[in-house]
Design an enzyme around this catalytic site. Structure first.
Site, mmCIF file in Angstrom:
data_model
loop_
_atom_site.group_PDB
_atom_site.id
_atom_site.type_symbol
_atom_site.label_atom_id
_atom_site.label_comp_id
_atom_site.label_asym_id
_atom_site.label_seq_id
_atom_site.Cartn_x
_atom_site.Cartn_y
_atom_site.Cartn_z
ATOM 1 N N GLU A 1 -3.265 -1.886 1.605
ATOM 2 C CA GLU A 1 -4.548 -1.426 1.078
ATOM 3 C C GLU A 1 -4.221 -1.042 -0.358
ATOM 4 O OE1 GLU A 1 -7.575 -1.377 2.182
ATOM 5 O OE2 GLU A 1 -7.150 -2.107 4.195
ATOM 6 N N THR B 1 4.539 -0.299 -6.727
ATOM 7 C CA THR B 1 3.718 -0.083 -7.916
ATOM 8 C C THR B 1 4.308 1.001 -8.808
ATOM 9 O OG1 THR B 1 1.563 0.784 -8.611
ATOM 10 C CG2 THR B 1 2.319 1.465 -6.449
ATOM 11 N N ASP B 2 3.964 0.941 -10.089
ATOM 12 C CA ASP B 2 4.402 2.008 -11.011
ATOM 13 C C ASP B 2 3.693 3.338 -10.704
ATOM 14 O OD1 ASP B 2 1.846 1.325 -11.940
ATOM 15 O OD2 ASP B 2 2.479 0.927 -14.012
ATOM 16 N N GLU B 3 2.620 3.287 -9.914
ATOM 17 C CA GLU B 3 1.864 4.521 -9.651
ATOM 18 C C GLU B 3 2.648 5.545 -8.838
ATOM 19 O OE1 GLU B 3 -2.134 4.060 -8.360
ATOM 20 O OE2 GLU B 3 -2.456 2.309 -9.604
ATOM 21 N N TYR C 1 -3.603 6.415 -2.223
ATOM 22 C CA TYR C 1 -2.976 5.089 -2.330
ATOM 23 C C TYR C 1 -1.527 5.205 -2.795
ATOM 24 C CZ TYR C 1 -1.499 0.812 -4.706
ATOM 25 O OH TYR C 1 -0.758 -0.256 -5.163
ATOM 26 N N LYS D 1 2.167 4.343 -0.965
ATOM 27 C CA LYS D 1 3.137 3.376 -1.519
ATOM 28 C C LYS D 1 4.486 4.077 -1.736
ATOM 29 C CE LYS D 1 2.570 -0.371 -2.527
ATOM 30 N NZ LYS D 1 2.647 -1.644 -1.759
HETATM 31 P P1 NAD Z 1 -5.113 -7.128 -2.490
HETATM 32 O O1 NAD Z 1 -5.898 -5.970 -1.995
HETATM 33 O O2 NAD Z 1 -5.773 -8.142 -3.365
HETATM 34 O O3 NAD Z 1 -4.502 -7.945 -1.244
HETATM 35 C C1 NAD Z 1 -3.945 -7.312 -0.139
HETATM 36 C C2 NAD Z 1 -3.740 -8.366 0.949
HETATM 37 O O4 NAD Z 1 -3.111 -7.728 2.071
HETATM 38 C C3 NAD Z 1 -5.041 -8.988 1.476
HETATM 39 O O5 NAD Z 1 -4.895 -10.385 1.609
HETATM 40 C C4 NAD Z 1 -5.237 -8.320 2.825
HETATM 41 O O6 NAD Z 1 -5.960 -9.126 3.748
HETATM 42 C C5 NAD Z 1 -3.803 -8.096 3.265
HETATM 43 N N1 NAD Z 1 -3.675 -6.987 4.232
HETATM 44 C C6 NAD Z 1 -4.177 -5.737 4.123
HETATM 45 N N2 NAD Z 1 -3.875 -5.016 5.240
HETATM 46 C C7 NAD Z 1 -3.134 -5.827 6.034
HETATM 47 C C8 NAD Z 1 -2.516 -5.661 7.296
HETATM 48 N N3 NAD Z 1 -2.590 -4.487 7.970
HETATM 49 N N4 NAD Z 1 -1.821 -6.692 7.826
HETATM 50 C C9 NAD Z 1 -1.740 -7.879 7.169
HETATM 51 N N5 NAD Z 1 -2.330 -8.106 5.963
HETATM 52 C C10 NAD Z 1 -3.010 -7.089 5.414
HETATM 53 O O7 NAD Z 1 -3.846 -6.495 -3.193
HETATM 54 P P2 NAD Z 1 -3.043 -6.960 -4.489
HETATM 55 O O8 NAD Z 1 -3.674 -6.379 -5.686
HETATM 56 O O9 NAD Z 1 -2.793 -8.411 -4.395
HETATM 57 O O10 NAD Z 1 -1.671 -6.153 -4.257
HETATM 58 C C11 NAD Z 1 -0.616 -6.724 -3.488
HETATM 59 C C12 NAD Z 1 0.576 -5.787 -3.487
HETATM 60 O O11 NAD Z 1 0.993 -5.541 -4.831
HETATM 61 C C13 NAD Z 1 0.289 -4.422 -2.889
HETATM 62 O O12 NAD Z 1 1.435 -4.012 -2.154
HETATM 63 C C14 NAD Z 1 0.089 -3.518 -4.094
HETATM 64 O O13 NAD Z 1 0.431 -2.179 -3.802
HETATM 65 C C15 NAD Z 1 1.054 -4.148 -5.069
HETATM 66 N N6 NAD Z 1 0.760 -3.936 -6.501
HETATM 67 C C16 NAD Z 1 -0.469 -4.275 -6.993
HETATM 68 C C17 NAD Z 1 -0.723 -4.141 -8.358
HETATM 69 C C18 NAD Z 1 -2.071 -4.534 -8.953
HETATM 70 O O14 NAD Z 1 -2.267 -4.363 -10.141
HETATM 71 N N7 NAD Z 1 -3.008 -5.084 -8.183
HETATM 72 C C19 NAD Z 1 0.279 -3.647 -9.194
HETATM 73 C C20 NAD Z 1 1.522 -3.295 -8.651
HETATM 74 C C21 NAD Z 1 1.748 -3.461 -7.291
HETATM 75 O O1 TDX Z 2 -15.199 0.419 -12.829
HETATM 76 C C1 TDX Z 2 -14.135 0.913 -13.205
HETATM 77 N N1 TDX Z 2 -14.098 1.627 -14.371
HETATM 78 C C2 TDX Z 2 -12.956 2.182 -14.849
HETATM 79 O O2 TDX Z 2 -12.981 2.829 -15.916
HETATM 80 C C3 TDX Z 2 -12.903 0.740 -12.454
HETATM 81 C C4 TDX Z 2 -12.897 -0.036 -11.161
HETATM 82 C C5 TDX Z 2 -11.750 1.287 -12.965
HETATM 83 N N2 TDX Z 2 -11.779 2.007 -14.129
HETATM 84 C C6 TDX Z 2 -10.501 2.533 -14.677
HETATM 85 C C7 TDX Z 2 -9.617 3.285 -13.712
HETATM 86 C C8 TDX Z 2 -8.210 2.959 -14.224
HETATM 87 O O3 TDX Z 2 -7.876 3.850 -15.274
HETATM 88 O O4 TDX Z 2 -9.736 1.368 -15.054
HETATM 89 C C9 TDX Z 2 -8.337 1.556 -14.786
HETATM 90 C C10 TDX Z 2 -7.850 0.468 -13.841
HETATM 91 O O5 TDX Z 2 -8.445 0.695 -12.583
HETATM 92 P P1 TDX Z 2 -8.107 -0.195 -11.278
HETATM 93 O O6 TDX Z 2 -8.375 -1.635 -11.582
HETATM 94 O O7 TDX Z 2 -8.776 0.434 -10.130
HETATM 95 O O8 TDX Z 2 -6.516 -0.069 -11.215
HETATM 96 P P2 TDX Z 2 -5.517 1.188 -11.009
HETATM 97 O O9 TDX Z 2 -6.176 2.318 -10.341
HETATM 98 O O10 TDX Z 2 -4.840 1.420 -12.327
HETATM 99 O O11 TDX Z 2 -4.472 0.527 -9.954
HETATM 100 C C11 TDX Z 2 -4.056 -0.853 -10.092
HETATM 101 O O12 TDX Z 2 -2.762 -0.939 -10.648
HETATM 102 C C12 TDX Z 2 -1.689 -0.468 -9.881
HETATM 103 C C13 TDX Z 2 -4.068 -1.550 -8.727
HETATM 104 O O13 TDX Z 2 -5.356 -1.449 -8.158
HETATM 105 C C14 TDX Z 2 -3.025 -0.968 -7.807
HETATM 106 O O14 TDX Z 2 -2.981 -1.706 -6.591
HETATM 107 C C15 TDX Z 2 -1.688 -1.060 -8.481
HETATM 108 O O15 TDX Z 2 -0.715 -0.394 -7.699
#
Ligand code: NAD
Ligand code: TDX
Length: 341
Positions: free
Chosen positions: A90, A130-132, A157, A161
């Site tokens: 998630e 994640t860096d978070e 979240y 993580k």
């Molecule tokens: P996303 O939400 O787009 O995709 C998550 C995927 O995981 C989906 O396909 C979902 O169906 C699947 N999933 C969720 N729960 C599941 C479960 N219980 N069993 C099997 N599959 C399940 O996420 P994303 O943005 O692609 O992120 C992927 C990974 O990268 C995550 O671990 C996230 O923490 C990490 N990450 C994301 C970012 C970012 O900027 N999006 C940055 C750093 C790390």
């Molecule tokens: O509508 C918006 N307006 C807004 O100002 C939304 C959706 C976000 N924001 C801000 C919140 C954050 O400062 O923009 C920034 C980026 O937001 P998100 O896209 O929700 O990302 P963030 O919370 O930074 O987390 C993302 O990067 C680290 C990914 O969702 C995570 O999965 C990952 O770990």
């Protein structure tokens, strides 16, 4: 392992391979490593979409619709693989504030199930994080996160993580699981769910909705193109030192208002065509990654260093692929509206 010490997997499991970043990695492996077979394990939650894997030849990938918390299924799949690359999660902070429960289950319990299976079958395990987990930095702080920065997560979240990263370290130290961890900064690019910042604003403009900016708009995120993330994960999986953590980042620090104004300008809108909305509770101020270890030790370097060009390509992708997102736009915005965002 071959004689250079490089790990050469023939069969890998990619959890969350139907999500934004996981599907990018699956395409990367299929396109660049013809001798590797991928098994995707994905529960197809609201964030998963099989269309993200369109075009992959049947003989290169097996898709398993299932949950990483299903111990029996995970055990069965792990018994027949060389490696698990764990993306499933998630992933959205705002959702974790509205309802943390699925985050505990998938991010913590799900990781536990995969680690137990990796332990039982001696499977190589790479953990996507994640860096978070490091919390946030002040805007005027010259520091960036390194592998030595203490954990200080802020949101439900990021705390789940962080918990999952801790499980990986413990399973490596106590049970000898052959694990690595990578902590990446904010990804952008095509196929990102429209709940996230950049695609939310692009699709708002495409629908005639005003973009929404949280708080004072000065929060900084460190942007990396998802293609660069995938290349980094492959290098760590195959060449990374077991038990190590690698930070992935592309020196892409930008504040939210600058990113939003750049999107507005590129889409022919004026700089003030957006709404200020309620801030995210606990909103992290700034993320910044120092990826020196990854670059020096494993020779990785980002290719997509022109953020403006990456943003243009991303805008074009959402404009040309409306059927991919239009069906979920109204519900996504209704959820935000109910939260005052
Ligand atoms: P996303 O939400 O787009 O995709 C998550 C995927 O995981 C989906 O396909 C979902 O169906 C699947 N999933 C969720 N729960 C599941 C479960 N219980 N069993 C099997 N599959 C399940 O996420 P994303 O943005 O692609 O992120 C992927 C990974 O990268 C995550 O671990 C996230 O923490 C990490 N990450 C994301 C970012 C970012 O900027 N999006 C940055 C750093 C790390
Ligand atoms: O509508 C918006 N307006 C807004 O100002 C939304 C959706 C976000 N924001 C801000 C919140 C954050 O400062 O923009 C920034 C980026 O937001 P998100 O896209 O929700 O990302 P963030 O919370 O930074 O987390 C993302 O990067 C680290 C990914 O969702 C995570 O999965 C990952 O770990």
């Amino acid at each position: 392992m071959n004689d250079t010490g490089e790990f050469k997997p023939k069969r890998i499991i990619v959890t969350g391979g139907a999500g934004f970043i996981g599907s990018n990695f699956v395409h990367y492996v299929v396109d660049n490593h013809p001798d590797v077979h991928v098994t995707v394990l994905d529960a197809l939650t609201y964030a998963g979409n099989k269309e993200n894997l369109a075009g992959i030849p049947e003989d290169r990938m097996t898709f398993v619709h299932g949950d990483i918390c299903d111990a029996e299924l995970v055990d069965k799949l792990a018994s027949d693989t060389d490696a698990i690359v764990h993306y499933a999660a998630e992933s959205h902070n705002d959702n974790s504030i509205a309802n943390p429960e699925p985050f505990l289950r998938t991010n913590v319990e799900g990781t536990y199930r995969l680690l137990e299976a990796a332990r039982k079958y001696g499977v190589r395990y790479h953990h996507i994080s994640t860096d978070e987990v490091y919390g946030d930095l002040a805007l005027d702080d010259p520091a960036r996160f390194t592998e030595e920065t203490p954990y200080r997560p802020s949101s439900p979240y990021s705390s789940t993580k962080a918990a999952s990263d801790m499980l990986v370290r413990a399973w490596h130290r106590t049970f000898g699981v052959k694990a690595t961890i990578s902590n990446c900064s904010n990804n952008y690019g095509p196929y990102q769910h429209i709940e996230k910042f950049i695609p939310r604003q692009i699709t708002n403009i495409l629908c005639g909705i005003r973009p929404k900016l949280y708080g004072d708009g000065l929060n900084v995120r460190d942007w990396i193109h998802t293609d660069d993330h995938s290349r980094a994960v492959w290098v760590i999986l195959t060449k990374g030192r077991i038990g190590e953590t690698y930070l992935i980042g592309a020196d892409g620090e930008k504040n939210n208002i600058d990113v939003l104004r750049s999107i507005l300008e590129r889409m022919g809108k004026s700089a003030d065509d957006f709404d200020w909305v309620r801030d995210r509770p606990g909103h992290d101020r700034r993320y910044a990654i120092d990826s020196t270890k990854l670059r020096r030790e494993l020779g990785w370097t980002p290719i997509h260093t022109d953020f403006a060009a990456g943003l243009d390509a991303t805008i074009e992708w959402y404009a040309n692929n409306r059927t991919w997102w239009e069906g979920v736009k109204a519900a996504t915005e209704a959820k935000y509206a109910a939260q005052g965002q």
